[in-house]
Design a protein around this motif. Structure first.
Motif, short mmCIF file in Angstrom:
data_model
loop_
_atom_site.label_atom_id
_atom_site.label_comp_id
_atom_site.label_asym_id
_atom_site.label_seq_id
_atom_site.Cartn_x
_atom_site.Cartn_y
_atom_site.Cartn_z
N LEU A 10 -13.58 68.37 88.03
CA LEU A 10 -13.88 67.74 86.93
C LEU A 10 -12.93 67.65 85.86
O LEU A 10 -11.95 68.79 85.73
CB LEU A 10 -15.06 68.59 86.39
CG LEU A 10 -15.70 68.00 84.92
CD1 LEU A 10 -16.26 66.67 85.04
CD2 LEU A 10 -16.49 69.09 84.30
N GLU A 11 -12.51 66.44 85.51
CA GLU A 11 -11.46 66.63 84.23
C GLU A 11 -12.19 65.59 82.88
O GLU A 11 -13.03 64.64 83.15
CB GLU A 11 -10.36 65.39 84.89
CG GLU A 11 -9.49 66.18 85.65
CD GLU A 11 -8.46 65.08 86.26
OE1 GLU A 11 -7.58 64.71 85.48
OE2 GLU A 11 -8.11 64.93 87.43
N LEU A 12 -11.74 66.05 81.86
CA LEU A 12 -12.17 65.48 80.70
C LEU A 12 -11.30 64.36 80.27
O LEU A 12 -10.03 64.64 80.13
CB LEU A 12 -12.35 66.38 79.51
CG LEU A 12 -12.66 65.71 78.29
CD1 LEU A 12 -14.11 65.02 78.27
CD2 LEU A 12 -12.65 66.94 76.94
N ILE A 13 -11.66 63.19 80.09
CA ILE A 13 -10.94 62.28 79.79
C ILE A 13 -11.32 61.28 78.72
O ILE A 13 -12.65 60.77 78.63
CB ILE A 13 -10.61 60.98 81.20
CG1 ILE A 13 -9.91 61.73 82.31
CG2 ILE A 13 -9.58 59.94 80.61
CD1 ILE A 13 -9.65 60.85 83.62
N ALA A 14 -10.70 61.11 77.53
CA ALA A 14 -11.18 60.27 76.36
C ALA A 14 -10.18 59.23 76.32
O ALA A 14 -9.15 59.21 76.26
CB ALA A 14 -11.28 61.24 75.23
N LEU A 15 -10.86 57.86 76.05
CA LEU A 15 -10.10 56.73 75.79
C LEU A 15 -10.47 56.11 74.29
O LEU A 15 -11.80 56.10 74.17
CB LEU A 15 -10.52 55.72 76.85
CG LEU A 15 -10.13 55.84 78.44
CD1 LEU A 15 -10.31 54.99 79.20
CD2 LEU A 15 -8.58 56.30 78.42
#
Length: 79
Positions: A10-15
């Motif tokens: 799991l990775e947290l990615i915010a755009l």
């Protein structure tokens, strides 16, 4: 931690394009609106307003005018 235990990769990615004006006054919100819009109309009989809501139709209309129109104008709401 719980989700990472279930999904180890799991990775947290915010755009963001810095266009997320939320509820702030912005031309984007005026032109395109925010989210979804729904219009609903309901006819509530006078006796239901008086017996269930414990008010009158006249009082409800006056409250709407004071809250939504006058109050918003006094607060300097835009749009």
């Amino acid at each position: 931690d719980f989700l990472r235990g279930l999904f180890p990769s799991l990775e947290l990615i915010a755009l963001s394009g810095n266009m997320c004006t939320d509820k702030k006054a912005a031309a984007t919100n005026w032109l395109e609106g925010r989210g979804k819009s729904v219009v609903v109309e309901a006819i509530i009989p006078r006796n239901v307003v008086e017996t269930t809501l414990k008010t009158t139709v006249k009082a409800m209309v006056e409250t709407n005018i004071q809250k939504c129109l006058v109050g918003s104008a006094m607060a300097g709401s835009l749009g």
